[in-house]
Design a protein around this motif. Structure first.
Motif, mmCIF file in Angstrom:
data_model
loop_
_atom_site.group_PDB
_atom_site.id
_atom_site.type_symbol
_atom_site.label_atom_id
_atom_site.label_comp_id
_atom_site.label_asym_id
_atom_site.label_seq_id
_atom_site.Cartn_x
_atom_site.Cartn_y
_atom_site.Cartn_z
ATOM 1 N N ILE A 1 48.310 80.974 41.222
ATOM 2 C CA ILE A 1 47.749 81.273 39.645
ATOM 3 C C ILE A 1 46.417 81.169 39.530
ATOM 4 C CG2 ILE A 1 47.699 80.465 37.198
ATOM 5 C CD1 ILE A 1 50.629 79.597 37.412
ATOM 6 N N LYS A 2 45.633 82.286 38.905
ATOM 7 C CA LYS A 2 44.389 82.342 38.426
ATOM 8 C C LYS A 2 44.207 82.233 37.131
ATOM 9 C CE LYS A 2 41.911 82.294 42.341
ATOM 10 N NZ LYS A 2 40.627 81.233 42.602
ATOM 11 N N LEU A 3 43.462 81.549 36.457
ATOM 12 C CA LEU A 3 43.285 81.379 35.067
ATOM 13 C C LEU A 3 42.013 81.906 34.542
ATOM 14 C CD1 LEU A 3 45.166 77.889 34.384
ATOM 15 C CD2 LEU A 3 45.932 80.091 34.050
ATOM 16 N N ASN A 4 41.612 82.947 33.868
ATOM 17 C CA ASN A 4 40.575 83.538 33.359
ATOM 18 C C ASN A 4 40.138 82.556 32.400
ATOM 19 O OD1 ASN A 4 40.335 85.770 35.178
ATOM 20 N ND2 ASN A 4 41.499 86.943 34.004
ATOM 21 N N THR A 5 38.883 81.885 32.768
ATOM 22 C CA THR A 5 38.564 80.728 31.781
ATOM 23 C C THR A 5 37.234 81.056 31.383
ATOM 24 O OG1 THR A 5 39.741 79.090 33.232
ATOM 25 C CG2 THR A 5 38.123 78.121 31.762
ATOM 26 N N ILE A 6 36.768 80.443 30.023
ATOM 27 C CA ILE A 6 35.498 80.506 29.492
ATOM 28 C C ILE A 6 35.191 79.128 28.909
ATOM 29 C CG2 ILE A 6 35.593 82.865 28.754
ATOM 30 C CD1 ILE A 6 36.142 82.037 25.772
ATOM 31 N N LEU A 7 34.117 78.762 28.963
ATOM 32 C CA LEU A 7 33.508 77.457 28.252
ATOM 33 C C LEU A 7 32.680 77.827 27.191
ATOM 34 C CD1 LEU A 7 32.118 76.178 31.970
ATOM 35 C CD2 LEU A 7 34.397 76.201 31.097
ATOM 36 N N LEU B 1 42.550 80.655 29.348
ATOM 37 C CA LEU B 1 42.145 79.114 28.982
ATOM 38 C C LEU B 1 40.684 79.195 28.540
ATOM 39 C CD1 LEU B 1 42.652 76.353 29.313
ATOM 40 C CD2 LEU B 1 41.808 76.432 31.637
ATOM 41 N N ILE B 2 40.654 78.441 27.369
ATOM 42 C CA ILE B 2 39.526 78.067 26.808
ATOM 43 C C ILE B 2 39.209 76.498 26.929
ATOM 44 C CG2 ILE B 2 37.909 78.327 24.697
ATOM 45 C CD1 ILE B 2 39.814 80.561 23.799
ATOM 46 N N PHE B 3 38.085 76.078 27.557
ATOM 47 C CA PHE B 3 37.559 74.664 27.257
ATOM 48 C C PHE B 3 36.474 74.780 26.064
ATOM 49 C CE2 PHE B 3 38.899 74.536 31.754
ATOM 50 C CZ PHE B 3 39.340 73.261 31.739
ATOM 51 N N LEU B 4 37.223 74.198 25.134
ATOM 52 C CA LEU B 4 36.304 74.146 23.600
ATOM 53 C C LEU B 4 35.903 73.106 23.137
ATOM 54 C CD1 LEU B 4 35.859 76.289 21.211
ATOM 55 C CD2 LEU B 4 38.230 75.750 20.710
ATOM 56 N N ASP B 5 34.381 72.909 22.667
ATOM 57 C CA ASP B 5 33.845 71.787 22.171
ATOM 58 C C ASP B 5 34.236 72.129 20.476
ATOM 59 O OD1 ASP B 5 32.431 69.753 21.412
ATOM 60 O OD2 ASP B 5 30.318 70.747 21.419
ATOM 61 N N ILE B 6 34.229 71.085 19.688
ATOM 62 C CA ILE B 6 34.646 71.137 18.441
ATOM 63 C C ILE B 6 33.187 71.190 17.475
ATOM 64 C CG2 ILE B 6 35.837 69.885 16.653
ATOM 65 C CD1 ILE B 6 37.889 68.659 18.649
ATOM 66 N N GLU B 7 32.519 70.171 17.533
ATOM 67 C CA GLU B 7 31.315 70.140 16.682
ATOM 68 C C GLU B 7 30.212 70.940 17.101
ATOM 69 O OE1 GLU B 7 30.498 66.189 15.265
ATOM 70 O OE2 GLU B 7 32.309 65.858 14.487
ATOM 71 N N ARG C 1 48.657 70.817 33.193
ATOM 72 C CA ARG C 1 49.530 71.025 32.029
ATOM 73 C C ARG C 1 49.327 72.546 31.670
ATOM 74 N NH1 ARG C 1 48.285 66.045 27.643
ATOM 75 N NH2 ARG C 1 49.226 64.362 28.904
ATOM 76 N N VAL C 2 48.260 73.195 31.818
ATOM 77 C CA VAL C 2 48.227 74.429 31.504
ATOM 78 C C VAL C 2 48.818 75.135 32.666
ATOM 79 C CG1 VAL C 2 46.595 76.485 31.415
ATOM 80 C CG2 VAL C 2 45.689 74.236 30.408
ATOM 81 N N ILE C 3 48.739 75.026 33.750
ATOM 82 C CA ILE C 3 49.679 75.716 34.706
ATOM 83 C C ILE C 3 50.932 75.636 34.434
ATOM 84 C CG2 ILE C 3 50.117 75.760 37.456
ATOM 85 C CD1 ILE C 3 47.148 74.747 37.728
ATOM 86 N N SER C 4 51.573 74.526 34.223
ATOM 87 C CA SER C 4 52.922 74.243 33.856
ATOM 88 C C SER C 4 53.431 75.500 32.744
ATOM 89 C CB SER C 4 53.192 73.001 33.641
ATOM 90 O OG SER C 4 53.011 72.184 34.645
ATOM 91 N N LEU D 1 55.850 79.170 32.546
ATOM 92 C CA LEU D 1 56.856 79.631 31.642
ATOM 93 C C LEU D 1 56.407 80.921 30.758
ATOM 94 C CD1 LEU D 1 57.830 76.066 30.322
ATOM 95 C CD2 LEU D 1 59.023 77.424 32.182
ATOM 96 N N PHE D 2 55.322 80.963 30.441
ATOM 97 C CA PHE D 2 54.948 81.861 29.294
ATOM 98 C C PHE D 2 53.981 83.168 29.631
ATOM 99 C CE2 PHE D 2 56.233 78.083 27.100
ATOM 100 C CZ PHE D 2 57.312 78.483 26.481
ATOM 101 N N GLN D 3 53.279 83.059 30.871
ATOM 102 C CA GLN D 3 52.567 83.936 31.340
ATOM 103 C C GLN D 3 52.750 85.251 30.949
ATOM 104 O OE1 GLN D 3 51.895 84.591 35.828
ATOM 105 N NE2 GLN D 3 49.856 84.166 35.526
ATOM 106 N N LYS D 4 51.952 86.061 30.337
ATOM 107 C CA LYS D 4 52.022 87.158 29.501
ATOM 108 C C LYS D 4 52.514 88.361 30.718
ATOM 109 C CE LYS D 4 49.191 88.496 26.648
ATOM 110 N NZ LYS D 4 47.698 89.027 26.469
ATOM 111 N N SER D 5 52.170 88.495 31.652
ATOM 112 C CA SER D 5 52.651 89.549 32.644
ATOM 113 C C SER D 5 54.280 89.190 32.846
ATOM 114 C CB SER D 5 51.849 89.428 33.877
ATOM 115 O OG SER D 5 51.984 88.238 34.497
ATOM 116 N N GLU D 6 54.502 88.013 33.269
ATOM 117 C CA GLU D 6 56.166 87.763 33.518
ATOM 118 C C GLU D 6 56.793 87.889 32.172
ATOM 119 O OE1 GLU D 6 55.086 84.130 36.455
ATOM 120 O OE2 GLU D 6 56.026 83.706 34.364
#
Length: 262
Positions: free
Chosen positions: A2-8, A52-58, A116-119, A123-128
């Motif tokens: 699995i490859k997760l396109n990710t932004i920070l 996937l998004i790694f997201l700061d809050i403040e 956790r994201v990979i799991s 189950l819910f990957q859009k293409s599947e």
């Protein structure tokens, strides 16, 4: 793999670069960009397919929670909050974040969050899901002249599903933990599998489900036998924890009835 396109997304350059370096340990993560504000993140997301998004809050001007509001719930990428402040944790899980990491991020906790994201994606990957929908639709078209045009049937004890991978799946109602909606399709979750079938939640609720099943959200029905505890949130909402550890949000509309029954 699995490859997760990710932004920070973080307003601190050093935080972005530190996280980027740590993520080099994980071949599943494909960083496609970074943003220092919510508005920049939205522009980036609108031009790329993000998993996937790694997201700061403040952050200045708008918080990370404002970015979540940009999405419809069913279309939101996986979110892992990365913040220096612990007090936002409850709100983070209210918006169904995958995980909540405190700065400085430790490598072992980062690994746990990514797993956790990979799991979830398995189950819910859009293409599947799209592939399953197309195959189920095709079967439905082929059987449109039959007496039963649905992709499921049932008796008092079992749900019978015709899905794309198996001609017939016979599932005991006692094995179903929860069911959630994906448009015209339903995801039926047991402890070991997720089955996709063509149906609407209201149809299931009114026609076939035993009394142990209760709607707790506009898109979720839960088997009460698996509800272990309720954690109060804001505005009379709750977070239901199942015996498997899975958490499901209980909206205010349905919380009163749930509390009566458990």
């Amino acid at each position: 793999m699995i490859k997760l396109n990710t932004i920070l997304v973080d307003d601190e350059y050093s935080a972005v670069e530190g996280l980027r370096i740590r993520l080099e340990h994980f071949p599943e993560i494909n960083i496609v960009g970074s943003a220092c504000s919510v508005d920049d993140a939205i522009e980036l997301i609108n031009n790329k397919e993000i998993d996937l998004i790694f997201l700061d809050i403040e952050m200045p001007s708008k918080s990370g929670f404002e970015l979540i509001k940009h999405f419809q719930p069913e279309a939101c990428p996986a979110v892992i909050f990365v913040t220096a402040f612990h007090q936002h944790a409850v709100q983070a899980f209210e918006v169904r974040a995958i995980d909540y990491l405190l700065k400085p991020v430790k490598l072992d906790r980062l690994a746990e969050a990514i797993e956790r994201v990979i799991s979830k994606v398995k189950l819910f990957q859009k293409s599947e899901l799209i592939a399953l929908q197309q195959e189920v639709s095709s079967k439905s078209e082929q059987n449109k002249h039959s007496v039963n045009q649905s992709d499921y049937n049932f008796d008092s004890d079992h749900l019978v599903i015709r899905d794309a991978k198996n001609p017939i799946q016979i599932i005991s109602f006692t094995d179903i933990l929860w069911i959630d909606a994906a448009g015209d399709y339903m995801c039926v979750h047991t402890a070991t599998d997720t089955h996709v079938m063509r149906a609407r939640l209201k149809e299931l609720e009114s026609n076939m489900l035993p009394e142990a099943f209760l709607r707790i959200h506009k898109s979720t029905i839960v088997n009460l036998a698996y509800v272990r505890q309720l954690e109060p949130l804001r505005n009379s909402e709750y977070m239901a924890t199942l015996t498997t550890g899975k958490t499901l949000k209980v909206s205010r509309t349905y919380s009163k009835q749930l509390k009566k029954l458990i």
